[in-house]
Scaffold this active site. Structure first.
Site, mmCIF file in Angstrom:
data_model
loop_
_atom_site.group_PDB
_atom_site.id
_atom_site.type_symbol
_atom_site.label_atom_id
_atom_site.label_comp_id
_atom_site.label_asym_id
_atom_site.label_seq_id
_atom_site.Cartn_x
_atom_site.Cartn_y
_atom_site.Cartn_z
ATOM 1 N N HIS A 210 41.642 48.446 59.564
ATOM 2 C CA HIS A 210 40.646 47.667 58.825
ATOM 3 C C HIS A 210 41.014 47.579 57.354
ATOM 4 O O HIS A 210 41.802 48.376 56.829
ATOM 5 C CB HIS A 210 39.263 48.314 58.957
ATOM 6 C CG HIS A 210 39.097 49.558 58.118
ATOM 7 N ND1 HIS A 210 38.591 49.530 56.840
ATOM 8 C CD2 HIS A 210 39.369 50.862 58.389
ATOM 9 C CE1 HIS A 210 38.551 50.756 56.349
ATOM 10 N NE2 HIS A 210 39.023 51.582 57.267
ATOM 11 N N CYS A 211 40.411 46.596 56.675
ATOM 12 C CA CYS A 211 40.423 46.545 55.209
ATOM 13 C C CYS A 211 38.962 46.434 54.780
ATOM 14 O O CYS A 211 38.105 47.097 55.358
ATOM 15 C CB CYS A 211 41.307 45.412 54.700
ATOM 16 S SG CYS A 211 40.917 43.767 55.347
ATOM 17 N N ALA A 212 38.663 45.623 53.776
ATOM 18 C CA ALA A 212 37.272 45.475 53.351
ATOM 19 C C ALA A 212 36.554 44.391 54.147
ATOM 20 O O ALA A 212 35.439 44.590 54.629
ATOM 21 C CB ALA A 212 37.208 45.161 51.855
ATOM 22 N N GLY A 214 38.256 42.531 56.728
ATOM 23 C CA GLY A 214 38.833 42.357 58.055
ATOM 24 C C GLY A 214 39.475 41.007 58.258
ATOM 25 O O GLY A 214 39.668 40.572 59.390
ATOM 26 N N THR A 218 43.954 42.776 57.046
ATOM 27 C CA THR A 218 43.836 43.016 58.484
ATOM 28 C C THR A 218 44.431 41.864 59.275
ATOM 29 O O THR A 218 45.082 42.069 60.304
ATOM 30 C CB THR A 218 42.361 43.223 58.855
ATOM 31 O OG1 THR A 218 41.875 44.403 58.189
ATOM 32 C CG2 THR A 218 42.166 43.375 60.350
#
Length: 316
Positions: A210-212, A214, A218
C-alpha cells in the site's frame, strides 16, 4: 434508504438517517426518527436517499423534501463476513481502495490466483475491523510511503503479528501526486526492486502492499507484478483505472492531515484521477527496456524469484 449492493447496516435508537456520509464506519443522525450504524462498503461517497415513510419530529417525510442534516460518530466494528476467494474488489469500512491482485487472466489464458496478494490505500480498515487480519490471512505488509508519511500514521503491525516492510517509492523532487510513473523506476530503482521482491516472496504471503491513496506508487508496483505474471497491457490499465472511484474519499481523508493538505492544496479531485495514458506510458517505457521482467532482472532480481512467483500465483 437506497443503498448500493454490498452495503451493510444495522438499526439503532430512533433518530434518523439523512445527509452525506463519509465512506467509513459511522453513525449518522439527522432529521428522521431512525438512526443506523452505517457500515460503508462502497469505493465512492454516497448521499443517502431516505425512504418516504420515515418522518422527522415535525412530521415531514424524509423523502419529501426534509432538510438533510447529519453527524458522523465512529462506532466499533467487527465483520462477520468472510473474505471470499475470487472477489477482487473488497468493500471494507475504513479504507477505500482495497482489492486483490488476482483474478485477472494472462495473455496465455491462465488466471492469477486470488487470496495471496492484496493492494490498498492506507489500510486503516485493519484498525477498524478487529477481524480483518485473520480474515485476509495477512502475514506481511509492504509500505511504499516515505518515512515522514509513516511517522504520521502507521499501524502497530508487530503487535498484530504481521511482518512490516517499508520500501519507499520516490519520484525525487517531483510530487508523487504529479510525477510521471517512470520517475519511480529511474530515481531510486532499488526501492522498487526491494518492494517487488518482498511481495513476490512466497513465504511472505498473504501480503498486502500500500501507499497513501493506493493509486500511484501502489499502481506502479501492481503494474510490474501483473506484467511479470503475463497480464496484458489493456488489462493492467483497466485494473489501474479501478482506483478512480476511491479518489474523492481518499483525498477527503488525507487533507485532514497537515502534511497531505499542503501537498494537495493546489490539486483538484479531477487532477488526481487515474488516467489510462499514464499507465500506458509506463508500460511502453518498460517495453523499450525489454519488458518488466527484463528491467527487474537488470536491476538485481534473480530470475528464479520471478519463476517462483509465477508458480505460486498462476492457476494451472
Amino acid at each position: 434508504m437506497a443503498m448500493p449492493p454490498g452495503t451493510r447496516w444495522d438499526a439503532y435508537d430512533r433518530q434518523s438517517v439523512s445527509g452525506a456520509c463519509v465512506p467509513d464506519v459511522c453513525r449518522i443522525s439527522g432529521c428522521c426518527e431512525m438512526s443506523v450504524a452505517f457500515l460503508w462498503a462502497a469505493p465512492a461517497p454516497l448521499v443517502l436517499a431516505p425512504t418516504v415513510g420515515l418522518h422527522s419530529p415535525g412530521g415531514t417525510p424524509c423523502g419529501a423534501g426534509a432538510e438533510p442534516r447529519g453527524t458522523l460518530v465512529p462506532v466499533p466494528f467487527e465483520s462477520t463476513q468472510p473474505v471470499v476467494p475470487g472477489d477482487r474488489v473488497h468493500l471494507v469500512p475504513g479504507s477505500h481502495n482495497v482489492r486483490d491482485l488476482g483474478g485477472l487472466r494472462t495473455r496465455s489464458g491462465r488466471t492469477v490466483r486470488t487470496g495471496r496478494v492484496y493492494r490498498s490505500d492506507y489500510p486503516s480498515f485493519l484498525e477498524v475491523d478487529a477481524t480483518a487480519i485473520a480474515r485476509f490471512g495477512l502475514a506481511t505488509v509492504v509500505d511504499l510511503r516515505r518515512g515522514t508519511e509513516a511517522a504520521e500514521e502507521c499501524i502497530d503491525w508487530g503487535g498484530r503479528g504481521v511482518a512490516y516492510r517499508r520500501w519507499p517509492l520516490t519520484a525525487g523532487r517531483e510530487s508523487s501526486w504529479h510525477a510521471r510513473y517512470t520517475s519511480y523506476l529511474t530515481r531510486r530503482p532499488e526501492t522498487v526492486v526491494g518492494a517487488v521482491r518482498e511481495v513476490m516472496r512466497p513465504a511472505a504471503h498473504t501480503v498486502l502492499f500500500h501507499c497513501a491513496a493506493g493509486k500511484d506508487r501502489t499502481g506502479v508496483l501492481a503494474a510490474l507484478l501483473l506484467a511479470v505474471l503475463g497480464v496484458g497491457e489493456d488489462d493492467i490499465v483497466a485494473d489501474y483505472l479501478l482506483s478512480a472511484a476511491s479518489v474523492e474519499p481518499v483525498i477527503a481523508r488525507l487533507v485532514e492531515m497537515e502534511m497531505y493538505a499542503g501537498m494537495l492544496a493546489d490539486s483538484s479531485v479531477d487532477e488526481q484521477l487515474p488516467r489510462a495514458e499514464h499507465m500506458h506510458l509506463l508500460l511502453r517505457w518498460l517495453e523499450r527496456h525489454g519488458g518488466a521482467e527484463a528491467w527487474l532482472v537488470e536491476h538485481g532480481v534473480p530470475a528464479g524469484e520471478l519463476t517462483d512467483f509465477r508458480d505460486v500465483m498462476l492457476e494451472r
